[in-house]
Design a protein around this motif. Structure first.
Motif, PDB file in Angstrom:
ATOM      1  N   PRO B 269       8.378  12.381  -8.358  1.00  0.00           N
ATOM      2  CA  PRO B 269       7.034  11.966  -7.940  1.00  0.00           C
ATOM      3  C   PRO B 269       6.852  12.020  -6.426  1.00  0.00           C
ATOM      4  N   PRO B 270       5.574  12.073  -6.005  1.00  0.00           N
ATOM      5  CA  PRO B 270       5.297  12.342  -4.589  1.00  0.00           C
ATOM      6  C   PRO B 270       5.334  11.110  -3.697  1.00  0.00           C
ATOM      7  N   LEU B 271       6.016  11.242  -2.587  1.00  0.00           N
ATOM      8  CA  LEU B 271       5.884  10.298  -1.482  1.00  0.00           C
ATOM      9  C   LEU B 271       4.599  10.654  -0.736  1.00  0.00           C
ATOM     10  N   ALA B 272       4.238   9.862   0.239  1.00  0.00           N
ATOM     11  CA  ALA B 272       3.033  10.169   1.009  1.00  0.00           C
ATOM     12  C   ALA B 272       3.175   9.555   2.385  1.00  0.00           C
ATOM     13  N   PRO B 273       2.373  10.036   3.340  1.00  0.00           N
ATOM     14  CA  PRO B 273       2.426   9.425   4.676  1.00  0.00           C
ATOM     15  C   PRO B 273       1.965   7.968   4.619  1.00  0.00           C
ATOM     16  N   TYR B 274       2.439   7.180   5.540  1.00  0.00           N
ATOM     17  CA  TYR B 274       1.971   5.790   5.618  1.00  0.00           C
ATOM     18  C   TYR B 274       0.463   5.755   5.803  1.00  0.00           C
ATOM     19  N   ARG B 275      -0.135   4.719   5.245  1.00  0.00           N
ATOM     20  CA  ARG B 275      -1.559   4.473   5.465  1.00  0.00           C
ATOM     21  C   ARG B 275      -1.792   3.998   6.883  1.00  0.00           C
ATOM     22  N   LEU B 276      -3.044   4.054   7.289  1.00  0.00           N
ATOM     23  CA  LEU B 276      -3.418   3.529   8.605  1.00  0.00           C
ATOM     24  C   LEU B 276      -4.374   2.359   8.422  1.00  0.00           C
ATOM     25  N   HIS B 277      -4.177   1.340   9.256  1.00  0.00           N
ATOM     26  CA  HIS B 277      -5.145   0.244   9.315  1.00  0.00           C
ATOM     27  C   HIS B 277      -6.422   0.754   9.965  1.00  0.00           C
ATOM     28  N   GLU B 278      -7.446  -0.078   9.896  1.00  0.00           N
ATOM     29  CA  GLU B 278      -8.725   0.329  10.494  1.00  0.00           C
ATOM     30  C   GLU B 278      -8.585   0.614  11.992  1.00  0.00           C
ATOM     31  N   ASP B 279      -7.673  -0.120  12.664  1.00  0.00           N
ATOM     32  CA  ASP B 279      -7.494   0.113  14.111  1.00  0.00           C
ATOM     33  C   ASP B 279      -6.503   1.247  14.381  1.00  0.00           C
ATOM     34  N   MET B 280      -6.146   2.001  13.355  1.00  0.00           N
ATOM     35  CA  MET B 280      -5.263   3.169  13.450  1.00  0.00           C
ATOM     36  C   MET B 280      -3.797   2.806  13.667  1.00  0.00           C
ATOM     37  N   SER B 281      -3.475   1.536  13.599  1.00  0.00           N
ATOM     38  CA  SER B 281      -2.055   1.194  13.579  1.00  0.00           C
ATOM     39  C   SER B 281      -1.541   1.458  12.160  1.00  0.00           C
ATOM     40  N   ILE B 282      -0.226   1.504  12.037  1.00  0.00           N
ATOM     41  CA  ILE B 282       0.339   1.943  10.755  1.00  0.00           C
ATOM     42  C   ILE B 282       0.499   0.772   9.796  1.00  0.00           C
ATOM     43  N   ASP B 283       0.061   0.984   8.596  1.00  0.00           N
ATOM     44  CA  ASP B 283       0.170  -0.006   7.523  1.00  0.00           C
ATOM     45  C   ASP B 283       1.414   0.356   6.702  1.00  0.00           C
ATOM     46  N   TYR B 284       2.488  -0.370   6.949  1.00  0.00           N
ATOM     47  CA  TYR B 284       3.734  -0.042   6.258  1.00  0.00           C
ATOM     48  C   TYR B 284       3.781  -0.644   4.846  1.00  0.00           C
ATOM     49  N   GLU B 285       2.779  -1.451   4.522  1.00  0.00           N
ATOM     50  CA  GLU B 285       2.845  -2.191   3.262  1.00  0.00           C
ATOM     51  C   GLU B 285       2.115  -1.494   2.106  1.00  0.00           C
ATOM     52  N   THR B 286       0.891  -1.032   2.369  1.00  0.00           N
ATOM     53  CA  THR B 286       0.064  -0.502   1.281  1.00  0.00           C
ATOM     54  C   THR B 286       0.348   0.984   1.084  1.00  0.00           C
ATOM     55  N   PRO B 287       0.741   1.371  -0.096  1.00  0.00           N
ATOM     56  CA  PRO B 287       0.989   2.808  -0.322  1.00  0.00           C
ATOM     57  C   PRO B 287      -0.303   3.615  -0.188  1.00  0.00           C
ATOM     58  N   ARG B 288      -0.201   4.804   0.373  1.00  0.00           N
ATOM     59  CA  ARG B 288      -1.381   5.656   0.534  1.00  0.00           C
ATOM     60  C   ARG B 288      -1.899   6.118  -0.827  1.00  0.00           C
ATOM     61  N   ILE B 289      -0.995   6.552  -1.683  1.00  0.00           N
ATOM     62  CA  ILE B 289      -1.425   6.937  -3.037  1.00  0.00           C
ATOM     63  C   ILE B 289      -1.376   5.674  -3.902  1.00  0.00           C
ATOM     64  N   PRO B 290      -2.492   5.271  -4.509  1.00  0.00           N
ATOM     65  CA  PRO B 290      -2.468   4.049  -5.314  1.00  0.00           C
ATOM     66  C   PRO B 290      -1.402   4.133  -6.406  1.00  0.00           C
ATOM     67  N   PRO B 291      -0.518   3.138  -6.470  1.00  0.00           N
ATOM     68  CA  PRO B 291       0.570   3.187  -7.464  1.00  0.00           C
ATOM     69  C   PRO B 291       0.042   3.299  -8.885  1.00  0.00           C
ATOM     70  N   GLU B 292      -1.124   2.696  -9.130  1.00  0.00           N
ATOM     71  CA  GLU B 292      -1.651   2.753 -10.500  1.00  0.00           C
ATOM     72  C   GLU B 292      -2.062   4.176 -10.863  1.00  0.00           C
ATOM     73  N   TYR B 293      -2.464   4.946  -9.861  1.00  0.00           N
ATOM     74  CA  TYR B 293      -2.787   6.342 -10.165  1.00  0.00           C
ATOM     75  C   TYR B 293      -1.517   7.100 -10.559  1.00  0.00           C
ATOM     76  N   LEU B 294      -0.465   6.912  -9.775  1.00  0.00           N
ATOM     77  CA  LEU B 294       0.797   7.595 -10.099  1.00  0.00           C
ATOM     78  C   LEU B 294       1.313   7.144 -11.466  1.00  0.00           C
ATOM     79  N   GLU B 295       1.137   5.860 -11.751  1.00  0.00           N
ATOM     80  CA  GLU B 295       1.584   5.344 -13.040  1.00  0.00           C
ATOM     81  C   GLU B 295       0.799   5.996 -14.182  1.00  0.00           C
ATOM     82  N   SER B 296      -0.467   6.273 -13.922  1.00  0.00           N
ATOM     83  CA  SER B 296      -1.278   6.895 -14.975  1.00  0.00           C
ATOM     84  C   SER B 296      -0.768   8.297 -15.311  1.00  0.00           C
TER      85      SER B 296
END
Lengths: 936, 364
Positions: B269-296
Motif C-alpha cells: 500500500p501507498p505511503l504519502a507525503p506528510y500533510r501540511l497545516h494551514e500555516d504550511m508547517s508540517i502535520d506529522y500526525e494526520t495521514p495525507r491519504i485518509p486511512p479509511e479510504y485505504l481500508e476501503s
C-alpha cells in the motif's frame, strides 16, 4: 465477505484442470512468435534515453519491441539499471505505419498550412530545394539558409545536417536556445551548465530534492532509483507549486510560490551560515567565497588594481598566516601554504590608495541576511520551520538536486534560482562525491561523430592524426601556460570556436531579433524585470557593438533568411512566442520551407516541401551519448523504410547531389562564408568524401571505430560488435569538451559523479576566477543588482492577468513526437488538457472537460480543463508537447507565451561569459506567464 | 520448459503478483506492453487487460467499484455488466481531414465521436486528478489486471463452461471457441476486468501471459515495468519474495478482498507525503491519504502494513538495515520474477516451430 487468513491456492474442483480445455487458447501462443530479433533503441531526445530494447520481427516486419534488460550490476550494492523503457518506447512499432506517417515527398499545392498536397518525386523535390538554396546564396549569401536546431536528431541526421550545413556555410541555430534547456545559473557558477551524474548514482543520496523536475513523467526509466534510495533511507522532498505527480512518492511536499524558489534556497543558505553548519574547507577551496572584493564597487580585487599593467584575471585572498593579500593560484584550487580568510575586512594598498576590502563570503552573508527564514517564508510560502529543518538536513547529508534536466532555466529568473541552489550545495559540500550535485543535460563521449566529419577516407590514419594533433596542441598550450588543465583548455578551445562547436551553431537570438518578430516582444519593458535599467535595444546594440558574440552573431541585419530546413524538430511547435510570431514575421521572408520528418508535424504542415524520413528500426543509430546513463546504445536497422522514406544522411546527400549539378549548370560558386571557401559545385563530393560515405552502415562503423580510438568505448568496437552486444559502457571521457568538462574519469565498477577532479584533485573550474563563482562582477550584473545570488519576483510576463500558466514535459510524448500517436492518446483524454484547481474553475463557472479560453496581451489559445486539487489555486498547468493542430484554430499555448529572455544573458566580454555550442547564450523562457481564463 | 499439455492431475499451484505501489509512477508502460502484445486485433481496440488508474478515481470501466459481482456470504452477488461506453476509448481520429483535407486550421485533430459515447471516457480518463484539498491533495497509482482469483466467479458464471482455472498455475482462461458471448462472466467479475470483443463476439481478459510463463518468461507487463515494482512467482514458494511480502511480513495485500473471490494480485500500500497545516508547517500526525479510504481498498490490514513500512523506513534512516526494504529495492532486477527469468530473445519462437509444437502436443 471478508476473507480471513492467508489466501489459499485451493481451486474449485469443478473447475480445476478439466481435460481438453487447452483448446481455444493456442491462438495466444501463436501471437507470441517471431522469426528474428534485433537490438533497438529510440534515438530521439527523450534525453537521456538510451534504453536498450529488442525488436521482434515476423515475415520481415517489426511486430513489437521489448526492453532488453541486459545490464549487469556495475557497483556492488547499487541496483542495476534494468529494464529501461517507457510506454512510448514499448509501443513505438505503431508509429511505423501510423496515419501521421509521411511516406512520399510532398509538395504544397494550396496555401501554406492549408493541407493540400501533391506527391512529387525525390528528384523534383531536390531540384526545387537546390534551386532555392542557390537563389539564396546568389541573392543574399549562404547565411540565408537556416536550419533551426531541433533535438530529435538521430545519429545520421546529426551527421548529415551538420556536414551539409557546414559545407554550405548556412546557419544552424543552437539547439539549447531552441529548447530552452540552458541552465544559465549553473553556467555562471561552474563555467558549464551540465555536470551530470549517472542515474544509478542517485541511489547514494540521503536527501533528494526534486526541484524543477517531475521525474514521474520525464524520467520513467530512472525514477526507480529515487524510490530505491528512499528504501535505503533517503528522504525525498518535492519542491513545486503544484502537488506534482512526483510528490506522490515523496516524504515531503513543499508547495512553493511559483518563481520564488531562489528565496527558499537562500533562506536555507542563511540557516546553514547563521548556524555555522557550512563546510568551510569546501567553500574555501572550491569557490570564490574567500576572494577579496571591494565593497564600494562590488568588484573583485584584481592584480590590475595593485600593479601597473597587472592582469584582470588574477584574484586575491587574505592570507591569515602572513596577513597580506595573496594571489589565488589559477592552476589549482589548492591554497598550499596560504591560509585564506573566509571572512573579515582588510586594508590593501592599491594603485589608487589604501582600500578596505572584504571577502565574497561576507558580501554573500550580508545578502543572505535579507532571507532569514521568517522573511523568506513570506516570499516563498514555505514555513520557516520547514526551511530550517530542511537546511539542517542538507547540511549534514549527501544531497542531490534533481531537476529532470533543470526546468529552473525555463523561468525568467531561473539563473538566480540556480545560483542560489549552487550556493546551497557549495555551503554544504554537496558536489563531486556520490549521491550529490545538481544536473542539466550532458553530452559528449561519442567522438567518432566529431572525427568522422573531418575524414576524407575510411580507416584509423586520419583519426589518429586528428587525435595526435589535438594532444600536441594541448601539450603545447599546457607547456605555455601551466595554469591550464585539460578541462580548462578544452572549454577555452570550444569558446574560441576551434573545436566542438557542433557544425557551426549560432545563438538563435540574432535571427529571432532581426527577422522573426521578436524585437517587438523583447523590447516591452513591462514584461521584463523592473530592475532592467535601460531599454532592451541598448543592451542588444551594445552586445553587438562590443563584438561579444562575434563571429556567431548571425544572421547579420543584411542577411535575411530565404530557405529554412527543419530536420529533427518542429520549430513552429516548440518556439516560445509561438507559431503565430514565426508565421507572421519569419515565414513571409522564406522562399522555401522544407521539413524532413517521419510524420506530419505542425512545421511540416506549414512547409512547401515535406520529405519522408526513416523511423526508428528503419536506420542505424545511437542514443544521445551522455554520462547520465553511461552507455552508447545501438538501434539497428531491422527493416527497410516504407514508401519513399530515407534516412537523413541520404536525404541531405540527395540534396547535395542536386546542388552540385544545378550549381554547375547555373555557374554558381565558389564563395566564401566566414573565413572558409566553399564550392557548391563540389558539395556532394565533399559531403560523401568522394563517394566513401554513402552507406549508413559504413558511416556508423567508422564512427564506432573512431570513438574506440579516442578511448571512450572498447578497442574492439565496430558495427558488428555492437550488433552483438547492443551497447557499450563509457570507458573514458574522450576529446569532446562537454565530456571532458565532467571532470571525472569513468570507472568500470562505480556509478558516475562529475567534478571529482575538482574536489579530489583541486583542478580549477573554467570560470573567470577558475573557481566555482558566486560573484559575477560584470558591469551589467552590478547595474542590475544580480552580481550576487539573490531573489527577484517573476515579471508579469504577458501582462496584468490573474492566473499564472506553468508547464512541463508531459507523460505521453517526447516533445511532439508521440502527441498524435493514437496509442498514447488512448492513455489520456485524447486531446490536450489544462490542469486547474476546482475552486478556480468554480469561480469562472467551468466544469471538468469543458473548453476554456486563455488569453493575455500576447495571444490566446483554447483547451479543455481537467480539474484537480493538485493544482495550486491561481496557477494552471499546461503540459507541453501537444502539436499546434491539436488545438482549436491551431493556436497552441506558445502563442500566449511571450518568449522573453533576461537581458543580462546578452552579456559577454567577461571571463566565462562567452558563447560555445549549447552553453552561454540567451534562451527564451515561458514559465509564470500571466493569463486570464474564461469559459470558451 | 513447461509442457503445453493440460494435465489431468499433477502439481497444483497459483501464480501471483505483488505490485509495490510506492514505486508505481503511473506511466502505463505495463499497459502498453500488454496491449501491443495481446490486444491489437480487430475488436480489441478498447481492451486494456492491464491498466493503471489514479486513486481515488472512477477508474476503468467508469465506476467499476459500484458494479457489483463477486461473492456475498459465499454466494454470487448480483453484478452489472460494464457497457462499451463505461470503458470508453478505442477512438478513431480525424488524421486525414487534418493533414490532407484542405481545411487548414479550421479543423483540428481530435477523437471522432461515432455516436457510441466512447469519447467521454477512456482507460485513464481521470489520470492525476486525485482528491483532497490543495495543498493536501493526494492520489496514488493502482495497476490492475485480472486477479486470477482462487474462486473465479467469472468461470462459475459461464453458461457454456468455456472458462477454467489451470491446475498447475491457477491462471483463469477461456476457450474462445466455446465462448458464446453471453457476457455473464463480465457481470460476475467484481473487478470488471473482462472485456467484450464486439467483432468476434467473445469475452477476453488477461491471460497472465501464459505462453510466456510456459517458456519461463515473465509476463510482458512485469518484465517491462521500468519502475521495477512487479513481483511474479508462485504464491506457495516460501523462499520467494511474494510469499514473504504477502504471508510472512504482511506488507502486500489483496484489493477488495471483501469481494470474496480470493484475488491473487497483491499490493504494497501507498505511503504519502506528510500533510501540511494551514500555516504550511508540517502535520506529522494526520495521514495525507485518509486511512479509511485505504481500508476501503485493501482492508483493515492496511494499517499494520503501512505501520510496518514506516517502522522499517525509520530503521534504515537511523542507520539500520531492513530485509523488507532490501527486498523491495530489488538489487538485481531478475529477483522480481522467481522462476520466470528467461530472456525471450534467447528463445526459438518462429511461427513454424510453434505450429509444430502445437500440432504435436499430446491430446488433452
Amino acid at each position: 465477505m471478508e476473507r480471513e487468513g492467508t489466501p489459499s491456492a485451493t481451486v474449485s474442483p469443478a473447475l480445476a484442470g478439466r481435460p481438453g480445455r487447452t483448446d481455444g487458447i493456442d491462438e495466444y501462443r501463436r501471437r507470441w512468435t517471431w522469426d528474428e530479433v534485433r537490438w533497438a533503441s529510440h534515438c530521439i531526445d527523450c534525453y537521456p534515453g538510451n534504453c536498450p530494447m529488442r525488436v521482434y520481427m515476423r515475415d520481415g516486419k517489426v511486430v513489437r519491441e521489448e526492453s532488453a534488460a541486459e545490464f549487469p550490476t556495475y557497483m556492488a550494492g547499487v541496483p542495476d539499471m534494468n529494464p529501461m523503457g517507457c510506454q512510448k518506447g514499448v509501443g513505438w512499432t505503431r508509429l511505423l505505419d501510423a496515419p501521421e506517417r509521411v511516406l512520399h515527398p510532398l509538395r504544397r499545392v494550396g496555401e501554406r498550412g492549408e493541407g493540400r498536397w501533391e506527391r512529387v518525386s525525390w528528384d523534383e523535390a531536390c531540384t526545387e530545394i537546390a534551386d532555392a538554396i542557390l537563389d539564396a546564396i546568389e541573392e543574399v549569401g549562404p547565411e540565408a539558409v537556416i536550419a533551426p536546431s531541433g533535438c530529435n536528431l538521430g545519429t545520421l541526421a546529426l551527421a548529415g545536417r551538420g556536414k551539409f550545413m557546414d559545407l554550405l556555410g548556412g546557419i544552424t541555430t543552437d539547439l539549447n536556445a531552441e529548447m530552452n534547456d540552458f541552465a544559465a545559473g549553473y553556467y555562471m557558477t561552474w563555467g558549464m551548465f551540465d555536470p551530470v551524474s549517472s542515474i544509478d548514482d542517485w541511489f547514494h543520496s540521503e536527501v533528494f530534492l526534486i526541484w524543477f523536475g517531475n521525474p514521474a513523467y520525464t524520467r520513467i526509466p530512472h525514477n526507480h532509483f529515487i524510490a530505491e534510495a528512499r528504501y535505503r533511507g533517503c528522504e525525498i522532498v518535492n519542491i513545486a507549486p503544484d502537488v506534482s505527480p512526483s510528490a506522490v512518492h515523496a516524504d515531503y511536499h513543499l508547495p512553493v510560490r511559483p518563481g520564488s524558489d531562489a528565496a527558499l534556497a537562500l533562506a536555507m543558505c542563511h540557516v546553514v551560515v547563521a548556524e555555522g553548519r557550512y563546510d568551510e574547507t569546501f567553500v574555501t577551496e572550491q569557490t570564490d567565497l574567500p576572494l577579496l572584493v571591494d565593497p564600494s564597487t562590488q568588484r573583485y580585487l584584481r592584480e590590475a588594481d595593485l600593479v601597473d599593467g597587472g592582469s584582470d584575471e588574477v584574484f586575491y585572498a587574505w592570507d591569515t598566516a602572513t596577513q597580506q593579500a595573496v594571489a589565488a593560484p589559477r592552476g589549482t584550487l589548492r591554497w598550499g601554504a596560504v591560509d585564506p580568510a573566509l571572512s573579515g575586512t582588510f586594508s590593501v594598498d592599491t594603485l589608487t590608495g589604501v582600500v578596505e576590502v572584504t571577502t565574497v563570503f561576507d558580501l554573500v552573508r550580508e545578502r543572505l541576511d535579507e532571507f532569514a527564514p521568517e522573511r523568506a517564508a513570506e516570499i516563498c510560502g514555505v514555513h520557516a520551520d520547514v526551511i530550517r529543518d530542511l537546511a539542517r538536513k542538507v547540511a549534514s547529508k549527501r544531497t542531490n538536486i534533481l531537476g529532470s534536466l533543470n526546468a529552473a532555466s525555463k523561468h525568467y529568473h531561473g539563473d538566480l534560482i540556480e545560483r542560489a541552489q549552487c550556493l546551497l550545495l557549495a555551503l554544504t559540500g554537496n558536489w563531486g562525491c556520490h549521491g550529490t550535485g545538481a544536473r542539466a543535460w550532458g553530452a559528449g563521449f561519442f567522438d567518432g561523430l566529431l572525427t568522422f566529419a573531418m575524414k576524407t577516407r575510411r580507416g584509423p590514419d586520419e583519426t589518429a592524426a586528428v587525435l595526435d594533433m589535438r594532444d600536441m596542441m594541448m601539450k603545447a598550450a599546457l607547456d605555455a601556460d601551466p595554469t591550464l588543465t585539460e578541462k580548462v583548455w578544452s572549454v577555452e578551445m570550444a569558446r574560441s570556436g576551434t573545436m566542438g562547436n557542433m557544425g557551426g551553431m549560432v545563438p538563435p537570438v540574432f535571427l529571432w531579433y532581426r527577422f522573426a518578430g521578436f524585437r517587438d516582444i523583447w523590447t516591452r519593458a513591462e514584461w521584463h524585470d523592473a530592475s532592467m535599467p535601460r531599454p532592451f535595444d541598448e543592451y542588444f546594440d551594445e552586445a553587438v557593438a562590443e563584438n561579444w558574440w562575434a563571429p556567431a552573431d548571425l544572421p547579420g541585419a543584411d542577411q535575411p533568411p530565404r530557405v529554412l530546413i527543419e530536420c529533427g524538430g518542429n520549430v513552429l511547435r516548440r518556439t516560445r512566442g509561438g507559431s503565430q510570431v514565426l508565421l507572421e514575421h519569419l515565414w513571409p521572408r522564406l522562399r522555401m520551407v522544407v521539413t524532413m520528418d517521419v510524420r506530419m508535424s505542425a512545421t511540416a504542415a506549414y512547409s512547401d516541401i515535406v520529405l519522408p524520413m526513416a523511423q526508428q528500426y528503419e536506420k542505424v543509430g545511437f542514443g544521445i551519448p551522455t554520462s547520465h546513463v553511461m552507455h552508447l546504445t545501438f538501434c539497428d536497422k531491422a527493416v527497410e523504410p516504407p514508401g519513399e522514406a530515407v534516412d537523413e544522411w541520404e536525404a541531405f546527400r540527395r540534396i547535395a547531389a542536386k546542388i552540385e549539378s544545378r550549381a554547375t549548370e547555373r555557374g554558381v560558386g565558389p564563395y566564401t562564408s566566414g573565413t572558409r571557401p566553399r564550392d557548391p559545385r563540389q558539395i556532394h563530393d565533399a559531403f560523401t568524401a568522394g563517394g566513401t560515405f554513402v552507406d549508413q552502415e559504413a558511416i556508423v562503423d567508422e564512427m564506432l571505430r573512431d570513438t574506440a580510438l579516442a578511448g571512450t568505448i572498447p578497442a574492439e568496437a565496430s558495427l558488428d560488435e555492437i550488433r552483438r552486444r547492443g551497447f557499450f559502457r563509457w570507458e573514458g571521457l574522450g576529446i569532446m569538451p562537454r565530456a571532458v568538462a565532467q571532470a571525472t574519469e569513468p570507472r568500470p565498477d562505480e556509478t558516475f559523479v562529475p567534478f571529482r577532479k575538482h574536489v579530489e584533485d583541486g583542478d580549477p573550474y573554467p570560470t573567470l576566477t577558475r573557481r566555482a563563482q558566486f560573484l559575477i562582477d560584470h558591469p551589467w550584473f552590478i547595474e542590475a543588482g544580480e552580481h550576487l545570488p539573490t531573489h527577484k519576483d517573476p515579471p508579469a510576463s504577458g501582462g496584468d492577468h490573474p492566473f499564472q500558466v506553468s508547464s512541463g514535459h508531459n507523460r505521453w510524448s517526447i516533445h511532439s513526437l508521440n502527441t498524435a500517436n493514437k496509442l498514447m492518446l488512448e492513455t489520456h483524454r485524447g486531446a490536450p488538457h489544462l490542469v486547474m484547481n476546482e475552486r478556480d474553475a468554480a469561480e469562472i463557472g467551468v466544469g471538468d472537460g469543458e473548453l476554456v479560453r486563455l488569453h493575455n496581451d500576447k495571444g490566446e489559445f483554447r483547451v479543455a480543463v481537467k480539474l484537480s486539487p493538485t493544482a495550486r489555486p491561481g496557477q494552471v498547468i499546461m503540459y507541453n508537447g501537444f502539436d499546434d493542430y491539436q488545438f482549436p484554430g491551431w493556436s497552441s499555448p506558445n502563442n500566449a507565451e511571450p518568449g522573453m529572455f533576461k537581458w543580462l544573458h546578452l552579456a559577454g566580454g567577461y571571463g566565462h561569459l562567452r558563447y560555445w555550442a549549447t552553453e552561454w547564450q540567451p534562451c527564451p523562457v515561458m514559465r509564470n506567464t500571466r493569463v486570464s481564463i474564461e469559459k470558451a | 520448459m513447461t509442457s503445453v499439455m493440460q494435465p489431468e492431475s499433477g502439481p497444483t499451484g497459483q501464480v501471483a503478483m505483488v505490485f509495490d505501489l510506492n514505486k508505481c509512477m503511473g506511466c502505463q508502460t505495463c499497459s502498453v506492453a500488454c496491449k501491443v502484445l495481446w490486444t491489437r486485433e480487430e475488436g480489441e481496440d478498447h481492451q486494456w487487460w492491464m491498466s493503471v488508474n489514479t486513486q481515488p478515481g472512477r477508474g476503468t470501466p467508469k465506476d467499476w467499484e459500484d458494479m457489483g459481482g463477486g461473492l456475498s456470504g459465499g454466494k454470487p452477488a448480483p453484478g452489472r455488466q460494464p457497457r462499451r461506453e463505461d470503458f470508453g476509448g478505442g477512438w478513431d481520429f480525424n488524421y486525414q481531414e487534418v493533414f490532407y483535407g484542405g481545411k487548414g486550421n479550421k479543423t483540428h485533430l481530435r477523437p471522432v465521436e461515432n455516436g457510441d459515447n466512447t469519447t467521454s471516457w477512456g482507460m485513464n480518463w481521470d489520470e492525476d486528478q486525485g482528491a483532497g484539498e490543495y495543498p493536501n491533495a493526494y492520489y496514488f497509482y493502482l495497476p490492475r489486471l485480472c486477479n486470477h482469483c482462487t474462486r473465479p466467479v467469472c468461470a462459475e458464471a459461464c453458461p457454456t463452461g468455456a472458462m477454467y482455472k489451470r491446475r498447475e498455475d491457477g491462471i483463469v482462461l477461456r476457450n474462445e471457441e466455446a465462448c458464446l458471448g453471453s457476457r455473464f462472466c463480465m457481470e460476475a467479475c467484481p473487478y470488471k476486468k473482462i472485456y467484450f470483443n464486439y467483432a468476434r463476439k467473445v469475452a477476453q481478459h488477461c491471460i497472465m501471459c501464459f505462453p510466456r510463463l510456459e517458456e519461463g518468461v515473465a509476463p510482458a507487463c512485469a518484465r517491462q515495468c521500468p519502475g521495477r515494482l512487479v513481483f511474479v512467482g508462485m504464491l506457495d514458494d516460501t523462499d520467494g519474495p511474494i510469499h514473504k511480502l504477502v504471508n510472512e511480513w504482511g506488507v502486500a495485500l489483496p484489493l477488495h478482498a471483501e469481494y470474496g473471490t480470493g484475488p491473487n494480485i497483491f499490493y504494497v500500500p501507498p505511503l504519502a507525503p506528510y500533510r501540511l497545516h494551514e500555516d504550511m508547517s508540517i502535520d506529522y500526525e494526520t495521514p495525507r491519504i485518509p486511512p479509511e479510504y485505504l481500508e476501503s481498498l485493501f482492508g483493515p490490514k492496511v494499517h499494520t502494513a503501512l505501520d510496518k513500512l514506516k517502522t522499517e523506513l525509520d530503521t534504515v534512516r537511523s542507520g539500520g538495515s531492513s530485509e523488507i526494504l532490501d527486498t523491495l529495492i530489488v538489487y538485481h532486477w531478475n529477483e522480481l520474477f522467481g522462476e520466470y527469468t528467461t530472456d525471450p530473445a534467447s528463445l526459438d519462437r518462429s511461427p513454424a516451430s510453434v505450429a509444430v509444437q502445437l500440432t504435436t502436443k499430446p491430446a488433452g
